[in-house]
Motif scaffolding. Structure first.
Motif, PDB file in Angstrom:
ATOM      1  N   ASP A   1       8.310   6.547   3.496  1.00 41.11           N
ATOM      2  CA  ASP A   1       7.564   7.784   3.242  1.00 41.11           C
ATOM      3  C   ASP A   1       6.201   7.523   2.608  1.00 41.11           C
ATOM      4  O   ASP A   1       5.460   8.465   2.298  1.00 41.11           O
ATOM      5  N   LEU A   2       5.858   6.258   2.402  1.00 40.44           N
ATOM      6  CA  LEU A   2       4.596   5.900   1.756  1.00 40.44           C
ATOM      7  C   LEU A   2       3.523   5.603   2.802  1.00 40.44           C
ATOM      8  O   LEU A   2       3.773   4.875   3.759  1.00 40.44           O
ATOM      9  N   THR A   3       2.336   6.161   2.616  1.00 38.67           N
ATOM     10  CA  THR A   3       1.210   5.866   3.514  1.00 38.67           C
ATOM     11  C   THR A   3       0.207   4.975   2.784  1.00 38.67           C
ATOM     12  O   THR A   3       0.240   4.861   1.549  1.00 38.67           O
ATOM     13  N   LEU A   4      -0.679   4.365   3.548  1.00 35.08           N
ATOM     14  CA  LEU A   4      -1.722   3.542   2.949  1.00 35.08           C
ATOM     15  C   LEU A   4      -2.594   4.398   2.019  1.00 35.08           C
ATOM     16  O   LEU A   4      -2.973   3.955   0.923  1.00 35.08           O
ATOM     17  N   GLU A   5      -2.870   5.627   2.441  1.00 33.95           N
ATOM     18  CA  GLU A   5      -3.706   6.519   1.633  1.00 33.95           C
ATOM     19  C   GLU A   5      -3.054   6.826   0.289  1.00 33.95           C
ATOM     20  O   GLU A   5      -3.725   6.820  -0.758  1.00 33.95           O
ATOM     21  N   SER A   6      -1.750   7.085   0.305  1.00 31.01           N
ATOM     22  CA  SER A   6      -1.069   7.418  -0.953  1.00 31.01           C
ATOM     23  C   SER A   6      -0.995   6.193  -1.863  1.00 31.01           C
ATOM     24  O   SER A   6      -1.022   6.308  -3.091  1.00 31.01           O
ATOM     25  N   LEU A   7      -0.936   4.988  -1.266  1.00 27.91           N
ATOM     26  CA  LEU A   7      -0.936   3.773  -2.078  1.00 27.91           C
ATOM     27  C   LEU A   7      -2.330   3.557  -2.684  1.00 27.91           C
ATOM     28  O   LEU A   7      -2.461   3.167  -3.856  1.00 27.91           O
ATOM     29  N   GLN A   8      -3.352   3.827  -1.906  1.00 25.18           N
ATOM     30  CA  GLN A   8      -4.720   3.696  -2.422  1.00 25.18           C
ATOM     31  C   GLN A   8      -5.006   4.718  -3.524  1.00 25.18           C
ATOM     32  O   GLN A   8      -5.766   4.435  -4.461  1.00 25.18           O
ATOM     33  N   SER A   9      -4.363   5.882  -3.418  1.00 23.17           N
ATOM     34  CA  SER A   9      -4.617   6.932  -4.412  1.00 23.17           C
ATOM     35  C   SER A   9      -4.079   6.553  -5.793  1.00 23.17           C
ATOM     36  O   SER A   9      -4.489   7.139  -6.801  1.00 23.17           O
ATOM     37  N   VAL A  10      -3.162   5.565  -5.847  1.00 23.02           N
ATOM     38  CA  VAL A  10      -2.659   5.106  -7.144  1.00 23.02           C
ATOM     39  C   VAL A  10      -3.827   4.581  -7.979  1.00 23.02           C
ATOM     40  O   VAL A  10      -3.940   4.850  -9.182  1.00 23.02           O
ATOM     41  N   ARG A  11      -4.720   3.824  -7.325  1.00 23.83           N
ATOM     42  CA  ARG A  11      -5.885   3.267  -8.024  1.00 23.83           C
ATOM     43  C   ARG A  11      -6.827   4.386  -8.497  1.00 23.83           C
ATOM     44  O   ARG A  11      -7.334   4.344  -9.621  1.00 23.83           O
TER      45      ARG A  11
ATOM     46  N   GLN B   1      -8.402  -2.658 -11.043  1.00 20.02           N
ATOM     47  CA  GLN B   1      -8.954  -3.983 -10.775  1.00 20.02           C
ATOM     48  C   GLN B   1      -8.657  -4.480  -9.357  1.00 20.02           C
ATOM     49  O   GLN B   1      -9.135  -5.534  -8.959  1.00 20.02           O
ATOM     50  N   THR B   2      -7.851  -3.734  -8.616  1.00 22.71           N
ATOM     51  CA  THR B   2      -7.440  -4.202  -7.284  1.00 22.71           C
ATOM     52  C   THR B   2      -8.465  -3.820  -6.226  1.00 22.71           C
ATOM     53  O   THR B   2      -9.139  -2.794  -6.316  1.00 22.71           O
ATOM     54  N   SER B   3      -8.548  -4.650  -5.186  1.00 24.72           N
ATOM     55  CA  SER B   3      -9.476  -4.405  -4.082  1.00 24.72           C
ATOM     56  C   SER B   3      -8.772  -3.685  -2.941  1.00 24.72           C
ATOM     57  O   SER B   3      -7.531  -3.630  -2.885  1.00 24.72           O
ATOM     58  N   ASN B   4      -9.566  -3.151  -2.010  1.00 21.56           N
ATOM     59  CA  ASN B   4      -8.995  -2.503  -0.828  1.00 21.56           C
ATOM     60  C   ASN B   4      -8.152  -3.491  -0.029  1.00 21.56           C
ATOM     61  O   ASN B   4      -7.093  -3.147   0.490  1.00 21.56           O
ATOM     62  N   GLU B   5      -8.633  -4.723   0.047  1.00 19.50           N
ATOM     63  CA  GLU B   5      -7.898  -5.748   0.803  1.00 19.50           C
ATOM     64  C   GLU B   5      -6.539  -6.028   0.175  1.00 19.50           C
ATOM     65  O   GLU B   5      -5.533  -6.198   0.879  1.00 19.50           O
ATOM     66  N   GLN B   6      -6.488  -6.078  -1.148  1.00 17.90           N
ATOM     67  CA  GLN B   6      -5.210  -6.319  -1.834  1.00 17.90           C
ATOM     68  C   GLN B   6      -4.230  -5.174  -1.572  1.00 17.90           C
ATOM     69  O   GLN B   6      -3.043  -5.411  -1.305  1.00 17.90           O
ATOM     70  N   ILE B   7      -4.722  -3.944  -1.646  1.00 19.41           N
ATOM     71  CA  ILE B   7      -3.853  -2.783  -1.428  1.00 19.41           C
ATOM     72  C   ILE B   7      -3.349  -2.750   0.015  1.00 19.41           C
ATOM     73  O   ILE B   7      -2.176  -2.485   0.271  1.00 19.41           O
ATOM     74  N   GLU B   8      -4.251  -3.043   0.956  1.00 20.54           N
ATOM     75  CA  GLU B   8      -3.840  -3.079   2.362  1.00 20.54           C
ATOM     76  C   GLU B   8      -2.809  -4.177   2.602  1.00 20.54           C
ATOM     77  O   GLU B   8      -1.843  -3.991   3.359  1.00 20.54           O
ATOM     78  N   SER B   9      -3.002  -5.320   1.963  1.00 21.49           N
ATOM     79  CA  SER B   9      -2.049  -6.423   2.096  1.00 21.49           C
ATOM     80  C   SER B   9      -0.682  -6.029   1.549  1.00 21.49           C
ATOM     81  O   SER B   9       0.361  -6.330   2.142  1.00 21.49           O
ATOM     82  N   LEU B  10      -0.683  -5.333   0.418  1.00 23.77           N
ATOM     83  CA  LEU B  10       0.569  -4.863  -0.191  1.00 23.77           C
ATOM     84  C   LEU B  10       1.252  -3.853   0.726  1.00 23.77           C
ATOM     85  O   LEU B  10       2.480  -3.917   0.935  1.00 23.77           O
ATOM     86  N   PHE B  11       0.462  -2.939   1.270  1.00 26.70           N
ATOM     87  CA  PHE B  11       1.035  -1.927   2.152  1.00 26.70           C
ATOM     88  C   PHE B  11       1.672  -2.562   3.392  1.00 26.70           C
ATOM     89  O   PHE B  11       2.784  -2.201   3.792  1.00 26.70           O
TER      90      PHE B  11
END
Length: 376
Positions: free
Chosen positions: A243-253, A290-300
């Protein structure tokens, strides 16, 4: 089911069972409480090379028909998840009902029966056994598949079918735990015993249900279900947070810059699994700002495509069903009589009809047994 149905019609019926105790698979199923039907049982929940074959029987003997039967006997049962009915106390209660029906119908059960030879004559079939010879007008094969050989499962039914010219569609273990490759097994070993809700996908089919980590690999409803559609060597996708999207993960930051992704994920997944992820993503416990977009995308991508490194399955030893079996194009969907041998019938799992996890395979047993019992 078939024997009682036929005997209630006035037929003289004998059940030859090679086991020393009736209903062993019933007693062990559902953790000893037997998921005996599913109120949502429909043809779409069954796999077969001939998908229309099961329609007639499922219509003629529905889940409600079986519930009516156990209601008449006063069985206590519970609905665990929508549609899935289990015995409230023990599968013994259900077996007792079936044995009572067998007794009331006048059918006879002979345990410890070893069949030596079957001889098809012009007007009858003769079965030679360790308990003597039996001559019959109708012979029904209800021997099941290859799953759980410790319970006595064998390919005996397939052998009988082949002897009269039936085609046996390729068989394999299904509704079965998946094993993982040795290196990954060592990594996941510390997760053994924990479960999480995931989405398992293969060949265009997805099941969103719990997955259980085991000391051999993974199991749980989602994994067992997907093995009806996945084979070793094919692509298998495990999404840990469907149920998690990349956008919702990015919104954590954006929304909680002072909090860590470790804290966020700990609300979504078991702590031991998050701890394992920190080996791959050591920055998880840092502030999300402190996290980058690339790190979040990698995690997702890690979460959405969790690599279990599937190796195979545990095989027939623990499989709940056997995919494949007697080709249903060579069997009547109305009477279940063989098109190859007059007076020979096939019902249940020995046929190429396999249900999803959740009581569907038992419903197929009741339905095919009842329908054949009307004609034998």
């Amino acid at each position: 089911m078939c024997a009682a149905t036929a005997a209630y019609r006035g037929r003289r019926v004998v059940v030859l069972d090679h086991a020393n105790k009736a209903g062993k698979k019933i007693l062990m199923s559902g953790g000893g409480r037997c998921n005996f039907t599913n109120m949502d049982a429909a043809p779409k929940h069954f796999l077969s090379d001939n998908p229309h074959f099961c329609i007639s029987a499922l219509r003629r003997y529905s889940s409600q028909d079986f519930v009516d039967l156990v209601d008449r006997h006063g069985l206590d049962y519970v609905e665990k998840t929508p549609g899935q009915l289990f015995c409230e106390h023990s599968a013994k209660d259900l077996l007792e009902i079936l044995m009572t029906e067998l007794e009331w119908s006048g059918a006879e059960l002979k345990l410890n029966s070893k069949i030596h030879h079957i001889e098809y004559q012009e007007t009858q079939t003769v079965i030679k056994t360790n308990q003597g010879d039996f001559a019959c007008e109708s012979l029904v094969i209800a021997t099941g598949g290859l799953s759980i050989p410790t319970m006595g499962a064998s390919g005996f039914g397939y052998d009988i079918a082949k002897q009269v010219g039936h085609n046996i569609l390729p068989t394999r273990a299904s509704l079965v735990p998946i094993t993982v490759q040795p290196d990954r097994k060592a990594q996941l070993a510390e997760l053994s015993g924990i479960a999480c809700d995931i989405a398992a996908s293969a060949n265009g089919t997805t099941f969103q249900e719990p997955m259980l980590f085991t000391h051999r690999g993974v199991s749980g409803p989602s994994i067992l279900q997907i093995t009806n559609f996945w084979q070793p060597g094919e692509a298998l996708t495990i999404n840990l947070v469907p149920d998690l999207t990349l956008e919702s993960l990015q919104s954590v930051r954006e929304n909680t810059p002072k909090k860590s992704f470790e804290g966020f994920l700990s609300n979504q997944l078991p702590k031991r699994l998050v701890d394992l992820m920190k080996e791959t993503f050591p920055w998880l416990n840092e502030r999300s700002a402190q996290t980058s977009n690339e790190q979040i995308e990698s995690l997702f991508n890690y979460l959405a495509n969790f690599d279990i490194a599937p190796n195979g399955t545990e095989g027939y030893r623990t499989a709940e069903v056997t995919l494949g079996g007697v080709n249903t194009k060579e069997v009547s969907s109305k009477t279940f009589e063989s098109n190859k041998q007059k007076g020979l019938y096939f019902i249940g799992e020995v046929l190429d009809v396999t249900g999803w996890l959740g009581g569907y395979n038992f419903q197929w047993a009741w339905a095919s047994g009842f329908c054949a019992g009307q004609y034998v």
